[in-house]
Design a protein around this motif. Sequence first.
Motif, PDB file in Angstrom:
ATOM      1  N   ASP A  51       1.041  -1.159  -0.039  1.00 35.43           N
ATOM      2  CA  ASP A  51       0.639   0.359  -0.381  1.00 35.43           C
ATOM      3  C   ASP A  51       0.649   1.341  -0.183  1.00 35.43           C
ATOM      4  OD1 ASP A  51      -2.250   1.503   0.521  1.00 35.43           O
ATOM      5  OD2 ASP A  51      -2.457   1.721   2.297  1.00 35.43           O
ATOM      6  N   ARG A  52       1.137   2.117  -0.822  1.00 37.85           N
ATOM      7  CA  ARG A  52       1.558   3.287  -1.244  1.00 37.85           C
ATOM      8  C   ARG A  52       1.054   4.274  -0.865  1.00 37.85           C
ATOM      9  NH1 ARG A  52       6.606   2.965  -3.876  1.00 37.85           N
ATOM     10  NH2 ARG A  52       7.002   4.739  -4.185  1.00 37.85           N
ATOM     11  N   SER A  53      -0.368   3.614  -0.631  1.00 35.67           N
ATOM     12  CA  SER A  53      -0.929   5.325   0.368  1.00 35.67           C
ATOM     13  C   SER A  53      -0.186   6.234   1.202  1.00 35.67           C
ATOM     14  CB  SER A  53      -2.445   5.161   0.878  1.00 35.67           C
ATOM     15  OG  SER A  53      -2.658   4.097   1.085  1.00 35.67           O
ATOM     16  N   PHE A  54      -0.522   7.784   1.573  1.00 36.19           N
ATOM     17  CA  PHE A  54      -0.039   8.254   2.683  1.00 36.19           C
ATOM     18  C   PHE A  54      -1.071   8.072   3.584  1.00 36.19           C
ATOM     19  CE2 PHE A  54       1.246  11.691   5.330  1.00 36.19           C
ATOM     20  CZ  PHE A  54       1.976  11.062   5.833  1.00 36.19           C
ATOM     21  N   LEU A  90      11.164   4.896   3.851  1.00 32.79           N
ATOM     22  CA  LEU A  90      11.318   5.693   3.391  1.00 32.79           C
ATOM     23  C   LEU A  90      11.611   5.946   2.140  1.00 32.79           C
ATOM     24  CD1 LEU A  90      13.561   6.793   7.030  1.00 32.79           C
ATOM     25  CD2 LEU A  90      11.934   8.451   5.651  1.00 32.79           C
ATOM     26  N   ALA A  91      11.759   4.702   1.685  1.00 32.10           N
ATOM     27  CA  ALA A  91      12.921   4.824   0.351  1.00 32.10           C
ATOM     28  C   ALA A  91      10.787   5.178  -0.681  1.00 32.10           C
ATOM     29  CB  ALA A  91      12.499   3.217   0.002  1.00 32.10           C
ATOM     30  N   GLU A  92      10.278   4.082  -0.400  1.00 41.20           N
ATOM     31  CA  GLU A  92       9.193   4.945  -1.297  1.00 41.20           C
ATOM     32  C   GLU A  92       8.433   6.230  -0.941  1.00 41.20           C
ATOM     33  OE1 GLU A  92       6.055   2.169   0.940  1.00 41.20           O
ATOM     34  OE2 GLU A  92       7.318  -0.070   0.308  1.00 41.20           O
ATOM     35  N   ASP A  97       7.951   9.046  -3.652  1.00 35.67           N
ATOM     36  CA  ASP A  97       6.977   9.252  -4.197  1.00 35.67           C
ATOM     37  C   ASP A  97       6.695  10.595  -3.955  1.00 35.67           C
ATOM     38  OD1 ASP A  97       5.907   7.111  -4.263  1.00 35.67           O
ATOM     39  OD2 ASP A  97       4.035   6.991  -2.090  1.00 35.67           O
ATOM     40  N   TRP A  98       7.618  11.494  -3.096  1.00 38.84           N
ATOM     41  CA  TRP A  98       7.628  13.163  -2.629  1.00 38.84           C
ATOM     42  C   TRP A  98       8.624  13.814  -3.938  1.00 38.84           C
ATOM     43  CZ3 TRP A  98       5.150  16.183  -0.100  1.00 38.84           C
ATOM     44  CH2 TRP A  98       3.808  15.466   1.523  1.00 38.84           C
TER      45      TRP A  98
END
Length: 188
Positions: free
Chosen positions: A3-6, A47-49, A53-54
């Motif tokens: 899940d890559r949502s924040f 943190l890598a994701e 993403d940012w």
Amino acid sequence: MDDRSFDPDRALPCGRTDGMLLDFLADSAPPELAKHIPTCQDCQARLAELDSDWAPVRRTAHLPIESPHGLVERTLMAVRGVRGGRGAAPVELVQEGGKLRVSPQAVVLLTRRLCLELLAERPGVHLRGCVGDVDEVRVDLAVRYPLPAPELADAIHRELTAALGEALGAGAPQVWVRVVDVEPPRAG
């Protein structure tokens, strides 16, 4: 992690949250988190994701931004309008029990407020500036194409002149209404 949502409150297996890791990326995390991260695979993976993403956001934040055409001029015009002319005499309204003195700044602010009330009933017409003093006020408008700009300016001039006359009587300033911009039509 799939899940890559924040979600800033989502906790990792180690107990740290996405919000804490984002603080770390923004250099505002407590020192104990900086000590924890090198020893935690979960934090390193997340943190890598987050970092990837940012990355587009950071790149965009570093792009130079050109201010919209006329923004500086409109801002200065609004400030000058509210500050008014130095030494300008106030409007004196004779009332029962004495005189009411209305400052040039109050006349401009009243004009602006009345104009905004009139424009609230007219979608596609926006106030771009309002400057003046007790003798005359200039109102600058933007009109969305294909609205009939000259007819709208005339109607707003008449209604604004009447509203100021009602509020200030014989002390009402002369009103000038100009269309200074035509905005493109809204898409679809």
